[in-house]
Design a protein around this motif. Structure first.
Motif, PDB file in Angstrom:
ATOM      1  N   LYS A 185      13.824 -16.641   4.557  1.00  0.00           N
ATOM      2  CA  LYS A 185      14.867 -17.219   3.702  1.00  0.00           C
ATOM      3  C   LYS A 185      14.861 -16.571   2.323  1.00  0.00           C
ATOM      4  O   LYS A 185      15.920 -16.289   1.753  1.00  0.00           O
ATOM      5  N   GLN A 186      13.675 -16.332   1.786  1.00  0.00           N
ATOM      6  CA  GLN A 186      13.573 -15.687   0.482  1.00  0.00           C
ATOM      7  C   GLN A 186      14.123 -14.262   0.543  1.00  0.00           C
ATOM      8  O   GLN A 186      14.798 -13.811  -0.387  1.00  0.00           O
ATOM      9  N   LEU A 187      13.850 -13.570   1.622  1.00  0.00           N
ATOM     10  CA  LEU A 187      14.358 -12.214   1.783  1.00  0.00           C
ATOM     11  C   LEU A 187      15.881 -12.191   1.795  1.00  0.00           C
ATOM     12  O   LEU A 187      16.504 -11.377   1.105  1.00  0.00           O
ATOM     13  N   ILE A 188      16.471 -13.087   2.552  1.00  0.00           N
ATOM     14  CA  ILE A 188      17.936 -13.161   2.602  1.00  0.00           C
ATOM     15  C   ILE A 188      18.500 -13.405   1.206  1.00  0.00           C
ATOM     16  O   ILE A 188      19.457 -12.747   0.784  1.00  0.00           O
ATOM     17  N   ALA A 189      17.889 -14.314   0.464  1.00  0.00           N
ATOM     18  CA  ALA A 189      18.359 -14.603  -0.897  1.00  0.00           C
ATOM     19  C   ALA A 189      18.262 -13.367  -1.794  1.00  0.00           C
ATOM     20  O   ALA A 189      19.118 -13.146  -2.651  1.00  0.00           O
ATOM     21  N   LEU A 190      17.244 -12.544  -1.580  1.00  0.00           N
ATOM     22  CA  LEU A 190      17.068 -11.339  -2.393  1.00  0.00           C
ATOM     23  C   LEU A 190      18.073 -10.239  -2.066  1.00  0.00           C
ATOM     24  O   LEU A 190      18.475  -9.487  -2.944  1.00  0.00           O
ATOM     25  N   ILE A 191      18.460 -10.128  -0.789  1.00  0.00           N
ATOM     26  CA  ILE A 191      19.225  -8.938  -0.389  1.00  0.00           C
ATOM     27  C   ILE A 191      20.670  -9.205   0.012  1.00  0.00           C
ATOM     28  O   ILE A 191      21.441  -8.256   0.141  1.00  0.00           O
ATOM     29  N   GLU A 192      21.068 -10.452   0.190  1.00  0.00           N
ATOM     30  CA  GLU A 192      22.383 -10.728   0.777  1.00  0.00           C
ATOM     31  C   GLU A 192      23.564 -10.209  -0.034  1.00  0.00           C
ATOM     32  O   GLU A 192      24.599  -9.890   0.531  1.00  0.00           O
ATOM     33  N   ASP A 193      23.430 -10.096  -1.331  1.00  0.00           N
ATOM     34  CA  ASP A 193      24.547  -9.626  -2.148  1.00  0.00           C
ATOM     35  C   ASP A 193      24.344  -8.210  -2.675  1.00  0.00           C
ATOM     36  O   ASP A 193      25.112  -7.751  -3.522  1.00  0.00           O
ATOM     37  N   GLU A 194      23.300  -7.531  -2.195  1.00  0.00           N
ATOM     38  CA  GLU A 194      22.999  -6.184  -2.691  1.00  0.00           C
ATOM     39  C   GLU A 194      23.210  -5.157  -1.586  1.00  0.00           C
ATOM     40  O   GLU A 194      22.534  -5.199  -0.571  1.00  0.00           O
ATOM     41  N   PRO A 195      24.134  -4.210  -1.770  1.00  0.00           N
ATOM     42  CA  PRO A 195      24.405  -3.216  -0.731  1.00  0.00           C
ATOM     43  C   PRO A 195      23.461  -2.012  -0.733  1.00  0.00           C
ATOM     44  O   PRO A 195      23.431  -1.253   0.236  1.00  0.00           O
ATOM     45  N   ASN A 196      22.642  -1.840  -1.784  1.00  0.00           N
ATOM     46  CA  ASN A 196      21.804  -0.653  -1.876  1.00  0.00           C
ATOM     47  C   ASN A 196      20.550  -0.782  -1.017  1.00  0.00           C
ATOM     48  O   ASN A 196      19.742  -1.696  -1.216  1.00  0.00           O
ATOM     49  N   MET A 197      20.376   0.146  -0.073  1.00  0.00           N
ATOM     50  CA  MET A 197      19.253   0.086   0.862  1.00  0.00           C
ATOM     51  C   MET A 197      17.914   0.211   0.145  1.00  0.00           C
ATOM     52  O   MET A 197      16.981  -0.542   0.443  1.00  0.00           O
ATOM     53  N   ILE A 198      17.788   1.137  -0.793  1.00  0.00           N
ATOM     54  CA  ILE A 198      16.504   1.340  -1.478  1.00  0.00           C
ATOM     55  C   ILE A 198      16.124   0.095  -2.280  1.00  0.00           C
ATOM     56  O   ILE A 198      14.973  -0.336  -2.264  1.00  0.00           O
ATOM     57  N   ALA A 199      17.073  -0.503  -2.959  1.00  0.00           N
ATOM     58  CA  ALA A 199      16.800  -1.734  -3.702  1.00  0.00           C
ATOM     59  C   ALA A 199      16.318  -2.839  -2.763  1.00  0.00           C
ATOM     60  O   ALA A 199      15.346  -3.541  -3.056  1.00  0.00           O
ATOM     61  N   ASN A 200      16.983  -2.976  -1.621  1.00  0.00           N
ATOM     62  CA  ASN A 200      16.613  -4.032  -0.670  1.00  0.00           C
ATOM     63  C   ASN A 200      15.246  -3.783  -0.043  1.00  0.00           C
ATOM     64  O   ASN A 200      14.449  -4.713   0.105  1.00  0.00           O
ATOM     65  N   LEU A 201      14.951  -2.535   0.310  1.00  0.00           N
ATOM     66  CA  LEU A 201      13.639  -2.226   0.882  1.00  0.00           C
ATOM     67  C   LEU A 201      12.538  -2.378  -0.168  1.00  0.00           C
ATOM     68  O   LEU A 201      11.426  -2.797   0.150  1.00  0.00           O
ATOM     69  N   SER A 202      12.853  -2.061  -1.414  1.00  0.00           N
ATOM     70  CA  SER A 202      11.880  -2.239  -2.501  1.00  0.00           C
ATOM     71  C   SER A 202      11.534  -3.711  -2.674  1.00  0.00           C
ATOM     72  O   SER A 202      10.350  -4.081  -2.761  1.00  0.00           O
ATOM     73  N   ASN A 203      12.556  -4.562  -2.720  1.00  0.00           N
ATOM     74  CA  ASN A 203      12.299  -5.996  -2.848  1.00  0.00           C
ATOM     75  C   ASN A 203      11.592  -6.557  -1.620  1.00  0.00           C
ATOM     76  O   ASN A 203      10.730  -7.427  -1.736  1.00  0.00           O
ATOM     77  N   ALA A 204      11.935  -6.062  -0.439  1.00  0.00           N
ATOM     78  CA  ALA A 204      11.266  -6.524   0.783  1.00  0.00           C
ATOM     79  C   ALA A 204       9.786  -6.161   0.767  1.00  0.00           C
ATOM     80  O   ALA A 204       8.940  -6.990   1.120  1.00  0.00           O
ATOM     81  N   SER A 205       9.453  -4.944   0.336  1.00  0.00           N
ATOM     82  CA  SER A 205       8.037  -4.560   0.301  1.00  0.00           C
ATOM     83  C   SER A 205       7.279  -5.384  -0.746  1.00  0.00           C
ATOM     84  O   SER A 205       6.143  -5.804  -0.510  1.00  0.00           O
ATOM     85  N   ALA A 206       7.908  -5.657  -1.884  1.00  0.00           N
ATOM     86  CA  ALA A 206       7.261  -6.485  -2.901  1.00  0.00           C
ATOM     87  C   ALA A 206       7.050  -7.913  -2.406  1.00  0.00           C
ATOM     88  O   ALA A 206       5.985  -8.509  -2.614  1.00  0.00           O
ATOM     89  N   LEU A 207       8.061  -8.460  -1.744  1.00  0.00           N
ATOM     90  CA  LEU A 207       7.954  -9.817  -1.206  1.00  0.00           C
ATOM     91  C   LEU A 207       6.828  -9.905  -0.174  1.00  0.00           C
ATOM     92  O   LEU A 207       5.998 -10.815  -0.215  1.00  0.00           O
TER      93      LEU A 207
END
Length: 159
Positions: free
Chosen positions: A20-42
């Motif tokens: 759920k936290q991951l979805i909240a972090l990435i759902e409105d962001e289209p940039n793959m690198i930003a989303n993978l960066s936040n996923a690895s940090a999470l």
């Protein structure tokens, strides 16, 4: 094995919370690198007893280092080599209890004892892999595999 300060449920409940936290972090962001960066940090914050978490992305016939948390890592891994390359070639999750028993293991960090690698698949095409290392032998179990496979499914839906 989980960061108990943040997560108080059982392993399945904890993975559901992180999803759920991951979805909240990435759902409105289209940039793959930003989303993978936040996923690895999470994941780095969420998972205990790990020493590396990150992504390798497919470029031609090899995996290239993407966003990660941990010590500097191998930059390029040929498809079919090591745990990451084998997971990519077979397009299936590899859960390795003892990396020293895995033929052809690529040692980026000498402290690593166990590893789980989950392929990132979108529309039946390989995008890359999620790689997580641990200094503990047999760190990852079936519930980790299921939770991480769901996390990669979520990521691929937004990539």
């Amino acid at each position: 094995m989980f960061n108990v300060e943040m997560y108080q449920g059982n392993k399945v409940e904890n993975y559901a919370l992180v999803q759920k936290q991951l979805i909240a972090l990435i759902e409105d962001e289209p940039n793959m690198i930003a989303n993978l960066s936040n996923a690895s940090a999470l994941l780095n914050q969420f998972l205990g007893e790990i020493n590396w978490v990150g992504f390798y992305l497919l470029e031609k016939d090899e995996l290239v280092l993407g966003p990660f948390q941990g010590l500097p890592a191998c930059v390029r891994i040929p498809i079919g080599k090591g745990v990451c390359g084998t997971s990519a070639a077979e397009r299936k999750t590899m859960r390795v209890e003892d990396v020293h028993q895995f033929p052809g293991h690529i040692a980026c960090d000498a402290a690593t004892r166990s590893e789980i690698v989950v392929p990132l698949m979108k529309d039946d095409k390989l995008i890359g892999v999620l790689d997580i290392d641990s200094p503990i032998t047999n760190r990852f179990d079936e519930s980790d595999q299921q939770g991480l496979e769901k996390i990669t499914d979520i990521l691929c839906n937004y990539l």
